[in-house]
Scaffold this active site. Structure first.
Site, PDB file in Angstrom:
ATOM      1  N   LYS A 296      -1.396 -29.652 -23.171  1.00  9.70           N
ATOM      2  CA  LYS A 296      -1.079 -29.281 -21.784  1.00  9.70           C
ATOM      3  C   LYS A 296      -0.074 -30.260 -21.218  1.00  9.70           C
ATOM      4  O   LYS A 296      -0.365 -31.429 -21.022  1.00  9.70           O
ATOM      5  CB  LYS A 296      -2.332 -29.305 -20.905  1.00  9.70           C
ATOM      6  CG  LYS A 296      -2.090 -28.549 -19.613  1.00  9.70           C
ATOM      7  CD  LYS A 296      -2.915 -29.029 -18.442  1.00  9.70           C
ATOM      8  CE  LYS A 296      -2.241 -30.083 -17.626  1.00  9.70           C
ATOM      9  NZ  LYS A 296      -0.996 -29.686 -16.956  1.00  9.70           N
TER      10      LYS A 296
ATOM     11  N   GLY B 190      -1.806 -40.666 -18.743  1.00  5.29           N
ATOM     12  CA  GLY B 190      -1.678 -40.309 -17.333  1.00  5.29           C
ATOM     13  C   GLY B 190      -2.346 -41.354 -16.471  1.00  5.29           C
ATOM     14  O   GLY B 190      -2.460 -42.519 -16.855  1.00  5.29           O
ATOM     15  N   SER B 191      -2.825 -40.912 -15.334  1.00  5.28           N
ATOM     16  CA  SER B 191      -3.341 -41.867 -14.347  1.00  5.28           C
ATOM     17  C   SER B 191      -4.824 -42.168 -14.578  1.00  5.28           C
ATOM     18  O   SER B 191      -5.554 -41.382 -15.194  1.00  5.28           O
ATOM     19  CB  SER B 191      -3.153 -41.272 -12.953  1.00  5.28           C
ATOM     20  OG  SER B 191      -3.885 -40.077 -12.858  1.00  5.28           O
TER      21      SER B 191
ATOM     22  N   GLY C 232      -8.059 -39.928 -15.945  1.00  7.20           N
ATOM     23  CA  GLY C 232      -8.745 -40.443 -17.140  1.00  7.20           C
ATOM     24  C   GLY C 232     -10.253 -40.476 -16.941  1.00  7.20           C
ATOM     25  O   GLY C 232     -11.032 -40.097 -17.823  1.00  7.20           O
TER      26      GLY C 232
ATOM     27  N   GLU D 196      -4.601 -43.320 -22.383  1.00  7.31           N
ATOM     28  CA  GLU D 196      -3.496 -44.259 -22.168  1.00  7.31           C
ATOM     29  C   GLU D 196      -3.176 -44.164 -20.689  1.00  7.31           C
ATOM     30  O   GLU D 196      -2.613 -43.164 -20.232  1.00  7.31           O
ATOM     31  CB  GLU D 196      -2.252 -43.849 -22.966  1.00  7.31           C
ATOM     32  CG  GLU D 196      -2.473 -43.661 -24.449  1.00  7.31           C
ATOM     33  CD  GLU D 196      -2.641 -44.968 -25.180  1.00  7.31           C
ATOM     34  OE1 GLU D 196      -2.278 -46.024 -24.636  1.00  7.31           O
ATOM     35  OE2 GLU D 196      -3.154 -44.928 -26.307  1.00  7.31           O
TER      36      GLU D 196
ATOM     37  N   CYS E  54       5.356 -46.313 -18.009  1.00  5.30           N
ATOM     38  CA  CYS E  54       4.001 -46.873 -17.904  1.00  5.30           C
ATOM     39  C   CYS E  54       4.002 -48.377 -18.123  1.00  5.30           C
ATOM     40  O   CYS E  54       3.222 -49.089 -17.498  1.00  5.30           O
ATOM     41  CB  CYS E  54       3.073 -46.183 -18.880  1.00  5.30           C
ATOM     42  SG  CYS E  54       3.665 -46.194 -20.563  1.00  5.30           S
TER      43      CYS E  54
ATOM     44  N   GLU F 174      -0.524 -49.628  -9.145  1.00  6.63           N
ATOM     45  CA  GLU F 174       0.660 -49.109  -9.820  1.00  6.63           C
ATOM     46  C   GLU F 174       1.432 -48.228  -8.837  1.00  6.63           C
ATOM     47  O   GLU F 174       0.910 -47.232  -8.356  1.00  6.63           O
ATOM     48  CB  GLU F 174       0.225 -48.287 -11.034  1.00  6.63           C
ATOM     49  CG  GLU F 174       1.395 -47.787 -11.828  1.00  6.63           C
ATOM     50  CD  GLU F 174       0.955 -46.968 -13.022  1.00  6.63           C
ATOM     51  OE1 GLU F 174       0.070 -46.105 -12.862  1.00  6.63           O
ATOM     52  OE2 GLU F 174       1.492 -47.201 -14.118  1.00  6.63           O
TER      53      GLU F 174
HETATM   54  P1  NAD Z   1      -1.674 -37.603 -13.876  1.00  4.20           P
HETATM   55  O1  NAD Z   1      -2.874 -38.334 -14.350  1.00  4.20           O
HETATM   56  O2  NAD Z   1      -1.659 -37.084 -12.508  1.00  4.20           O
HETATM   57  O3  NAD Z   1      -1.398 -36.337 -14.810  1.00  4.20           O
HETATM   58  C1  NAD Z   1      -1.357 -36.455 -16.203  1.00  4.20           C
HETATM   59  C2  NAD Z   1      -1.769 -35.140 -16.817  1.00  4.20           C
HETATM   60  O4  NAD Z   1      -3.114 -34.884 -16.477  1.00  4.20           O
HETATM   61  C3  NAD Z   1      -0.954 -33.943 -16.329  1.00  4.20           C
HETATM   62  O5  NAD Z   1      -0.704 -33.068 -17.403  1.00  4.20           O
HETATM   63  C4  NAD Z   1      -1.884 -33.304 -15.321  1.00  4.20           C
HETATM   64  O6  NAD Z   1      -1.679 -31.931 -15.171  1.00  4.20           O
HETATM   65  C5  NAD Z   1      -3.228 -33.572 -15.972  1.00  4.20           C
HETATM   66  N1  NAD Z   1      -4.346 -33.498 -15.026  1.00  4.20           N
HETATM   67  C6  NAD Z   1      -4.322 -33.701 -13.680  1.00  4.20           C
HETATM   68  N2  NAD Z   1      -5.543 -33.493 -13.158  1.00  4.20           N
HETATM   69  C7  NAD Z   1      -6.365 -33.162 -14.184  1.00  4.20           C
HETATM   70  C8  NAD Z   1      -7.747 -32.828 -14.278  1.00  4.20           C
HETATM   71  N3  NAD Z   1      -8.539 -32.798 -13.213  1.00  4.20           N
HETATM   72  N4  NAD Z   1      -8.255 -32.544 -15.512  1.00  4.20           N
HETATM   73  C9  NAD Z   1      -7.473 -32.577 -16.604  1.00  4.20           C
HETATM   74  N5  NAD Z   1      -6.158 -32.864 -16.569  1.00  4.20           N
HETATM   75  C10 NAD Z   1      -5.600 -33.159 -15.382  1.00  4.20           C
HETATM   76  O7  NAD Z   1      -0.462 -38.583 -14.193  1.00  4.20           O
HETATM   77  P2  NAD Z   1       1.089 -38.316 -13.943  1.00  4.20           P
HETATM   78  O8  NAD Z   1       1.276 -38.453 -12.477  1.00  4.20           O
HETATM   79  O9  NAD Z   1       1.560 -37.108 -14.625  1.00  4.20           O
HETATM   80  O10 NAD Z   1       1.732 -39.545 -14.747  1.00  4.20           O
HETATM   81  C11 NAD Z   1       1.865 -40.791 -14.229  1.00  4.20           C
HETATM   82  C12 NAD Z   1       0.749 -41.695 -14.709  1.00  4.20           C
HETATM   83  O11 NAD Z   1       0.715 -41.751 -16.120  1.00  4.20           O
HETATM   84  C13 NAD Z   1       0.973 -43.115 -14.274  1.00  4.20           C
HETATM   85  O12 NAD Z   1      -0.224 -43.657 -13.796  1.00  4.20           O
HETATM   86  C14 NAD Z   1       1.414 -43.825 -15.535  1.00  4.20           C
HETATM   87  O13 NAD Z   1       1.215 -45.176 -15.610  1.00  4.20           O
HETATM   88  C15 NAD Z   1       0.651 -43.102 -16.560  1.00  4.20           C
HETATM   89  N6  NAD Z   1       1.305 -43.268 -17.859  1.00  4.20           N
HETATM   90  C16 NAD Z   1       0.692 -44.046 -18.805  1.00  4.20           C
HETATM   91  C17 NAD Z   1       1.281 -44.257 -20.036  1.00  4.20           C
HETATM   92  C18 NAD Z   1       0.615 -45.087 -21.117  1.00  4.20           C
HETATM   93  O14 NAD Z   1       0.990 -44.996 -22.263  1.00  4.20           O
HETATM   94  N7  NAD Z   1      -0.360 -45.886 -20.816  1.00  4.20           N
HETATM   95  C19 NAD Z   1       2.503 -43.650 -20.324  1.00  4.20           C
HETATM   96  C20 NAD Z   1       3.109 -42.868 -19.339  1.00  4.20           C
HETATM   97  C21 NAD Z   1       2.480 -42.678 -18.107  1.00  4.20           C
END
Ligand code: NAD
Length: 494
Positions: A189, A242-243, A247, A265, A300, A398
Site C-alpha cells: 500500500k 512511516g510515522s 506504527g 521504520e 527520515c 520530528e
Molecule cells: P504516515 O505514518 O502518515 O503514513 C505512512 C503510511 O501509512 C501511508 O501509506 C499511510 O497511508 C499509511 N497509514 C496511515 N494511517 C494508517 C492506518 N491507520 N493503518 C495503516 N496504515 C496507515 O507517514 P508519512 O506521513 O507518509 O511519512 C512520513 C513519516 O515517515 C515521517 O515520520 C518519517 O520520518 C517516516 N519515515 C521513516 C523512514 C525510516 O526509514 N525510518 C523513512 C522515511 C520516512
C-alpha cells in the site's frame, strides 16, 4: 546525464488515472470511487487513483495467498526468481527518467535527487537481492551424531508492505525486493500522496514475468486499506515505514488479529554533531545543509538537530546561513533546483506551525516562510533556528520539513547527552579530526547509523533501522532477509 528538454517533454504529458494491481490485472476504482492526486508543484489535480476499500485490500491479500500456496513463485528455483527479478530491474532502469519525472510530479522531490534515489536506487536494490538469493544456504547443526539437524530458511508467506510518500520507490524496493527474492507474495500500500510510481513498477513486474498475484499494489487511505492489511488473518508479516503513531496502530492491529510480525521504520530527530576540530568546516557546512534541506527536509534520517561546539557556533551558523542563500528552492523538475516542494499542504502547515513558535522567541536566523505561493505549489524556505534548548518542542519532535534546530554544546559528554536525549534513535553524524573521539561517539550514540565527517549516502550493502522509538528491524543488506525468511528445524534421527 539528465537532459532538461527531455524532462520538460515528459512533464508536459498527461498522466493516466492509476489503477490497483491485483491478481495480475489493472483494476480501477470499486465502491470507494477515486481520489484526486494533487501535485505539490502547483496544487492542481495531476490524475486520480482508486480510493481502495477493505474489499479491494482483501481481494489483493487473497490473491497473494493463492499465489503463495500454489507455489507459482515460492517453489521456483531461486535462480529462476533471480532471472525474473533482474529482468524487472532492467525494465525499471529502461524507464528510469519517466518514473523519476512521474514521481516528482506526484511527491515534489527535486529531480536530480529523485532520479538517483528513486528508480535507480530501486534498480540497485532489486539487483542486490536478486543476486543474493541463490547464494543463501541453510545450516547443519553441530548435534549429537545420532541425529541430523537441518535449519531451513522458508519464506514467511504473505507480506504486507505499507510505505510513506518520501522516496516511495526506494523504500518500496527495500521491502519488496528481499520479500519477493525470498519467495513470498506481497501486497503493497503506497502513501495517498505518492502512489503513481509504485503502480507503474508493479505493471513492469508483470511485464518482467513475476506471476499474477505475487506482487499486488492497492492504493487508498491508510485508515482503510492499511487497516485491512493490519487486521488481516492472512498477512503473515507487516513491514512499514512511516510515522510513529501509525506504527503503534499496526502493533495494535497485530495484537487484535493473528499476531503477525510487525517491522517498523519510523521517524527520527537525528543529531548532526560538529566539533571545533572538524576537518573542513566549509565541507561540514555544505553537507550539513544538504543533510537537512534536500527534499525539503522530508528524509527520515535528516540531520534536523545541529549540535555545534560553542567555540565555533557563531561562525558555523553564519556560514550555514550564507550557504542556504545559495540554495535554490522551487520547481523540482528544474535541474538547477537544490530543494523541491513540500509534499502536501498539510505537511507545509505543520512545518510552519513549528517555526512560528521559534519565531515568536526571535530565534529564526533565516527562512521560516512559505514561498512561491503564486505557483500554487507547496514551497518553503530552508529554515535555521538557533538558541534551541534540547528540551524545546522543535528539538524533540520530528518536523519532517526544511527546518534545522541549532543547539550549542561545550563538551563531548554534553554532546552525547543531548544527542541521546530524544525518543528517537535513527541516524547521527559526528564531525571531528580525532579518530578516538569518533569511535567513542559511535559507541555512545544510540542510533541505527552514525556518520563520521559526512552525512548520508550509505547504500544497499548496509542495514538501516532505528533504535528506541525510531523502530525495529532493518531494511537493506543481507540482514533484511531475516524479516522475510522463517527458520525451520528438521530434527532427523539417523
Ligand atoms: P504516515 O505514518 O502518515 O503514513 C505512512 C503510511 O501509512 C501511508 O501509506 C499511510 O497511508 C499509511 N497509514 C496511515 N494511517 C494508517 C492506518 N491507520 N493503518 C495503516 N496504515 C496507515 O507517514 P508519512 O506521513 O507518509 O511519512 C512520513 C513519516 O515517515 C515521517 O515520520 C518519517 O520520518 C517516516 N519515515 C521513516 C523512514 C525510516 O526509514 N525510518 C523513512 C522515511 C520516512
Amino acid at each position: 546525464m539528465l537532459d532538461q528538454a527531455r524532462i520538460d517533454t515528459l512533464a508536459a504529458q498527461d498522466v493516466r488515472p492509476g489503477a490497483h494491481i491485483i491478481d495480475g490485472e489493472r483494476r480501477g476504482a470499486s465502491d470507494g470511487g477515486e481520489m484526486d492526486v494533487i501535485s505539490p508543484l502547483n496544487g492542481k489535480v495531476l490524475t486520480t487513483i482508486p480510493r481502495g476499500t477493505r474489499v479491494d485490500a482483501e481481494r489483493a491479500i487473497a490473491s497473494a495467498r493463492r499465489a503463495f500456496e500454489d507455489g507459482r513463485w515460492a517453489e521456483l528455483p531461486p535462480a529462476a526468481r533471480k532471472r525474473t527479478l533482474l529482468k524487472w530491474a532492467d525494465l525499471i532502469e529502461a524507464n528510469a527518467l519517466e518514473l523519476a519525472v512521474l514521481g516528482v510530479r506526484d511527491n515534489g522531490t527535486e529531480i536530480g535527487m529523485a532520479f538517483k534515489a528513486e528508480p535507480l536506487s530501486a534498480v540497485a536494490t532489486i539487483r542486490y537481492y536478486a543476486e543474493a538469493i541463490d547464494k543463501l544456504y541453510g545450516e547443519i547443526a553441530p548435534t549429537d551424531p545420532s541425529v541430523l539437524a537441518l535449519v531451513h530458511r522458508a519464506p514467511v508467506g504473505v507480506v504486507g508492505a505499507i510505505v510513506p510518500w518520501n522516496f516511495p520507490l526506494m523504500i518500496g524496493a527495500w521491502k519488496v525486493a528481499p520479500a519477493l527474492a525470498a519467495g513470498n507474495s506481497v501486497v503493497l500500500k503506497p502513501a495517498e500522496t505518492a502512489s503513481l510510481t509504485l503502480l507503474r513498477i508493479a505493471e513492469l513486474a508483470l511485464e518482467a514475468g513475476i506471476p499474477p498475484g505475487v506482487f499486488n499494489v492497492v492504493t487508498g487511505e491508510g485508515a482503510v486499506v492499511g487497516e485491512a492489511m493490519g487486521l488481516s488473518m492472512d498477512v503473515d508479516v507487516l513491514v512499514f515505514t512511516g510515522s510513529g503513531p501509525v506504527g503503534r496502530r499496526l502493533l495494535e492491529y497485530s495484537a487484535k488479529s493473528n499476531l503477525k510480525r510487525v517491522y517498523l521504520e519510523l521517524g527520527g530527530k537525528s543529531p548532526n554533531i560538529v566539533f571545533a576540530d572538524a576537518p573542513d568546516l566549509t565541507e561540514a557546512v555544505k553537507v550539513s545543509a544538504n543533510g537537512i534541506f534536500r527534499n525539503a527536509g522530508q528524509v527520515c534520517v535528516a540531520g534536523s538537530r545541529l549540535l555545534v561546539e560553542r567555540a565555533i557556533h557563531d561562525e558555523f551558523v553564519s556560514k550555514l546561513a550564507e550557504f542556504v542563500k545559495t540554495m535554490s528552492v522551487g520547481n523540482p523538475l528544474d535541474l538547477s533546483t537544490s530543494a523541491g516542494a513540500v509534499n502536501s499542504l498539510r505537511q507545509l502547515d505543520q512545518n510552519l506551525r513549528f517555526v512560528d513558535e521559534a519565531r515568536s522567541a526571535g530565534r529564526v536566523v533565516i527562512g521560516g516562510a512559505r514561498i512561491l505561493e503564486e505557483t500554487g505549489g507547496y514551497f518553503m524556505e530552508p529554515t535555521i533556528v538557533t538558541g534551541v534548548d534540547p528540551s524545546d518542542p522543535i528539538a524533540q519532535n520530528e518536523v519532517f520539513g526544511p527546518v534545522v534546530a541549532v543547539i550549542p554544546f561545550d563538551s563531548e559528554g554534553e554532546a552525547v547527552r543531548i544527542a541521546n536525549g530524544t525518543d528517537y534513535g535513527l541516524a547521527a553524524a559526528v564531525w571531528t579530526r580525532d579518530l578516538s573521539r569518533a569511535h567513542r561517539m559511535i559507541r555512545a550514540i544510540r542510533a541505527g547509523v552514525v556518520h563520521v565527517n559526512t552525512y548520508g549516502g550509505p547504500d544497499v550493502t548496509v542495514p538501516i533501522g532505528g533504535v528506541k522509538q525510531s523502530g525495529n528491524g532493518h531494511d537493506k543488506s543481507l540482514h533484511a532477509f531475516d524479516k522475510y525468511l522463517d527458520l525451520k528445524t528438521a530434527w532427523i534421527k539417523l
